[in-house]
Design a protein around this motif. Structure first.
Motif, short mmCIF file in Angstrom:
data_model
loop_
_atom_site.label_atom_id
_atom_site.label_comp_id
_atom_site.label_asym_id
_atom_site.label_seq_id
_atom_site.Cartn_x
_atom_site.Cartn_y
_atom_site.Cartn_z
N ILE A 43 30.99 77.91 103.79
CA ILE A 43 31.87 77.73 102.60
C ILE A 43 30.89 77.35 101.50
O ILE A 43 31.27 77.93 100.34
CB ILE A 43 33.10 76.51 102.94
N ILE A 44 29.92 76.63 101.62
CA ILE A 44 29.03 76.44 100.55
C ILE A 44 28.57 77.61 99.88
O ILE A 44 28.27 78.00 98.93
CB ILE A 44 27.78 75.36 101.01
N GLY A 45 28.13 78.42 101.14
CA GLY A 45 27.40 79.90 100.71
C GLY A 45 28.42 80.65 99.89
O GLY A 45 28.01 81.42 98.96
N ILE A 46 29.53 80.70 100.23
CA ILE A 46 30.63 81.55 99.47
C ILE A 46 30.83 81.07 98.01
O ILE A 46 30.81 81.86 96.96
CB ILE A 46 31.97 81.65 100.29
N GLN A 47 30.84 79.57 97.84
CA GLN A 47 31.10 79.10 96.71
C GLN A 47 30.05 79.39 95.71
O GLN A 47 30.24 79.64 94.49
CB GLN A 47 31.34 77.65 96.76
N LYS A 48 28.72 79.18 96.18
CA LYS A 48 27.51 79.51 95.26
C LYS A 48 27.49 80.83 94.95
O LYS A 48 27.14 81.23 94.07
CB LYS A 48 26.21 79.02 96.07
N GLY A 49 27.91 81.56 95.90
CA GLY A 49 27.94 83.14 95.30
C GLY A 49 28.71 83.46 94.27
O GLY A 49 28.61 84.24 93.49
N LEU A 50 29.96 83.04 94.49
CA LEU A 50 31.06 83.13 93.63
C LEU A 50 30.66 82.50 92.12
O LEU A 50 30.86 83.31 91.16
CB LEU A 50 32.36 82.55 93.95
N HIS A 51 30.00 81.43 92.17
CA HIS A 51 29.45 80.84 91.05
C HIS A 51 28.28 81.77 90.41
O HIS A 51 28.24 81.52 88.94
CB HIS A 51 28.57 79.24 91.48
N ALA A 52 27.64 82.52 91.08
CA ALA A 52 26.62 83.37 90.51
C ALA A 52 27.27 84.72 90.14
O ALA A 52 26.49 85.71 89.94
CB ALA A 52 25.55 83.74 91.36
N ASP A 53 28.56 84.85 90.22
CA ASP A 53 29.33 86.12 89.84
C ASP A 53 29.02 87.26 90.79
O ASP A 53 28.88 88.43 90.29
CB ASP A 53 28.81 86.45 88.28
N ILE A 54 28.80 86.89 92.03
CA ILE A 54 28.75 88.00 92.96
C ILE A 54 30.14 88.38 93.38
O ILE A 54 31.25 87.71 93.47
CB ILE A 54 27.95 87.36 94.42
N HIS A 55 30.44 89.68 93.79
CA HIS A 55 31.58 90.16 94.13
C HIS A 55 32.18 89.40 95.40
O HIS A 55 31.33 89.32 96.32
CB HIS A 55 31.57 91.63 94.28
#
Lengths: 210, 210, 210
Positions: free
Chosen positions: B104-116
């Motif tokens: 879940i942390i990994g997904i959040q950091k990805g979303l925060h960096a504007d990754i699809h």
């Protein structure tokens, strides 16, 4: 047109390595999600290490197409598997094409980032080989580099010839690309077929072998 | 409060994976410094690869707290070890919690960096799984991904449900976080307990098995 | 003069690890290109991971000298091999010097990037150990960290003493560098010679051993 050609070899290389990774994972009886993950790692592993070394954005982080190609190839491989008998040859051919395509892409990206041509050969070799190395480590197979095959050597030779032809001849760039990709595939194929081995000029030392 | 909650799950995930790494290293009879190093690699491995892929500063390079949590957990595990009989279950539970928290942390950091979002699921899976994969490679164990367990699959399913719930429902963000973390733990636990396996829809091919 | 000294230990460390990698690859009967690749990975592996973690340019991407040192060392090792009987001792000595030299370089680069001294010890250990770990994984050897030798421990102890001497004494920086490098070599050498082992203060648990 040049841009489009580069794009085409990137997609073809991704397809080849995703295929190669999927078949290797199915041979080891992984479940469908496991097959997908190995396909992914094999296809993006080499390019990811290359982009990290060059400190440029990792190519698949903003590229849904690469991900789509891998997912579709992986599902296609699983269906195709039940129709296919001679999996070893298929696996080998896709692996060789991926090797040739990715080596040349790696060298081009290195040149574009103003890296010295000699180091670019190393970068091309890493782009071509690392996906397969990570795949073999994860699948607990004998690492490819350790088998008695000509593998990285094909990348080094093909990469050196690519640089020579680009810099010292007037051949068209696209022709040189296609020629050296096929050369890498040919070196690897003939090497395995006729069991070529590079002579070890250092002496045999049976006692120290582990 | 949201920031503090994220901070809490990061510390809890670090603790869980440091515990899991320490026990795995002790099972292999490593000395105390070896146990510490495996605990460290297991706890930071996935997040390090994630941060490198996102090209953001590696989280533990300026974060003494993470290092402190790992060192204390590692020492605590070594003392706790002599009191503990059923190490396999403990190891499994901590590993599953680490998996859920880090995905879940990994997904959040990805979303925060504007990754699809689709690529974010992959990023979450990498954050959850890579620490354990590196641990198994270093300890010369059968790579986790190769065992007949549902592991990465739990991350992919949990991650997809997290994204669906966040985007298409009005449930509180914190609730969705806790729910999907527990869901990942539950999927993995039930999968192992009842020996769930994902059906392999590709045909059996006994001859090519290595 | 200080710059030149740092440059000298970097070249010496590269030479030591390239030598160690070459010999390990020859023991496994790799062909000359395979030997070159293993020499390269062993020599640059630790520093590459360090530079990626620090988010500074990877040191060998713009440095032809490092590549030249590795290629020459690798060819030299292959010729030297046929004259050499006691390969195990040679391998061990070069490996130990590489370990000491790279640990201190890693700590210095970390301090230069304003990383907390405690994390710098970890960074030095990574710089010293990762090349050898990747070498062992690629060559399918028992990972070094898993053998009953004092290896990473030497880096941690040497690194800690380096930081203490630099910060709390008035000894010359160059003297402290040389002293701690030789200390790491000495710890590792005596540990192997007299079979030192760090006591495992956690209880024996024969049943859970795999």
């Amino acid at each position: 047109m040049h841009e489009q050609f580069n794009f085409a070899i990137e997609v073809l290389g991704t397809f080849s390595f995703a295929m190669s990774g999927s078949f290797a994972a199915m041979q080891k009886r992984l479940d469908p999600f496991g097959v997908l993950i190995i396909a992914f790692v094999t296809a993006v592993g080499g390019g990811t290490v290359r982009d990290l070394l060059l400190d440029i954005p990792v190519f698949w982080m903003h590229d849904l197409l690469t991900c789509a190609v891998i997912i579709i190839t992986s599902i296609f491989s699983m269906i195709f598997k039940s129709l296919e008998k001679n999996i070893k040859v298929t696996l080998f051919i896709f692996d060789s094409f991926g090797l040739g395509l990715f080596t040349i892409i790696g060298i081009q990206k290195g040149l574009h980032a103003d890296i010295h041509p000699l180091i670019c050969i190393g970068l091309g070799t890493i782009t071509g080989c690392f996906g397969g190395i990570i795949r073999d480590i994860l699948l607990n197979r004998i690492p490819l580099i350790f088998r008695k095959e000509i593998y990285a050597t094909a990348c080094i030779v093909g990469g050196a010839i690519f640089l020579l032809l680009v810099n010292y001849t007037t051949l068209s760039y696209t022709f040189v690309q296609i020629f050296t990709i096929l050369l890498i595939v040919a070196i690897r194929t003939f090497a395995v077929k006729y069991q070529w081995q590079i002579p070890k000029f250092y002496g045999h030392d049976h006692s120290s072998e582990m």
